[in-house]
Design a protein around this motif. Structure first.
Motif, mmCIF file in Angstrom:
data_model
loop_
_atom_site.group_PDB
_atom_site.id
_atom_site.type_symbol
_atom_site.label_atom_id
_atom_site.label_comp_id
_atom_site.label_asym_id
_atom_site.label_seq_id
_atom_site.Cartn_x
_atom_site.Cartn_y
_atom_site.Cartn_z
ATOM 1 N N LYS A 12 -4.658 -3.596 -26.403
ATOM 2 C CA LYS A 12 -4.746 -4.309 -27.676
ATOM 3 C C LYS A 12 -6.122 -4.951 -27.825
ATOM 4 N N LEU A 15 -8.679 -2.262 -28.545
ATOM 5 C CA LEU A 15 -8.537 -1.743 -29.896
ATOM 6 C C LEU A 15 -9.023 -2.733 -30.952
ATOM 7 N N THR A 19 -13.602 -2.113 -29.527
ATOM 8 C CA THR A 19 -13.925 -0.874 -30.234
ATOM 9 C C THR A 19 -14.719 -1.107 -31.521
ATOM 10 N N GLY A 45 -13.671 6.330 -32.882
ATOM 11 C CA GLY A 45 -12.625 6.027 -33.848
ATOM 12 C C GLY A 45 -11.350 6.814 -33.586
ATOM 13 N N ALA A 46 -11.505 8.088 -33.215
ATOM 14 C CA ALA A 46 -10.341 8.922 -32.907
ATOM 15 C C ALA A 46 -9.613 8.401 -31.660
ATOM 16 N N ALA A 48 -9.682 5.304 -30.602
ATOM 17 C CA ALA A 48 -9.063 4.035 -30.993
ATOM 18 C C ALA A 48 -7.753 4.273 -31.748
ATOM 19 N N THR A 49 -7.732 5.294 -32.590
ATOM 20 C CA THR A 49 -6.505 5.621 -33.311
ATOM 21 C C THR A 49 -5.405 6.039 -32.346
ATOM 22 N N PHE A 50 -5.755 6.815 -31.339
ATOM 23 C CA PHE A 50 -4.793 7.237 -30.324
ATOM 24 C C PHE A 50 -4.242 6.024 -29.566
ATOM 25 N N GLY A 52 -4.137 2.986 -30.651
ATOM 26 C CA GLY A 52 -3.307 2.256 -31.608
ATOM 27 C C GLY A 52 -1.916 2.850 -31.716
ATOM 28 N N ALA A 53 -1.823 4.178 -31.680
ATOM 29 C CA ALA A 53 -0.515 4.834 -31.722
ATOM 30 C C ALA A 53 0.300 4.487 -30.474
#
Length: 65
Positions: A12, A15, A19, A45-46, A48-50, A52-53
């Motif tokens: 967390k 993220l 990031t 960014g990709a 970070a999205t992973f 976040g998921a």
């Protein structure tokens, strides 16, 4: 999948704090030194999205208990 508290908190922080700061740093240095930063910032960014998921799934599973 439920992440241990320590792992959840580290992810967390990465993220939400690290990031975005890293993306701004890389983008700013790209402007200063005149190099293209699009590929690296999109990659970060990709990732970070992973992350976040993963956090979202873990949070959902934890609250479902």
């Amino acid at each position: 999948m439920i992440l241990p508290d320590k792992v959840y908190n580290i992810l967390k922080w990465l993220l939400l704090t690290f990031t975005p700061a890293l993306i701004v740093l890389i983008s700013t240095l790209g402007v200063i030194y005149n190099f293209d930063t699009e590929v690296i910032t999109l990659t970060i960014g990709a990732i970070a999205t992973f992350i976040g998921a993963l956090i979202g799934i873990s949070n959902y599973n934890y609250n479902k208990k």
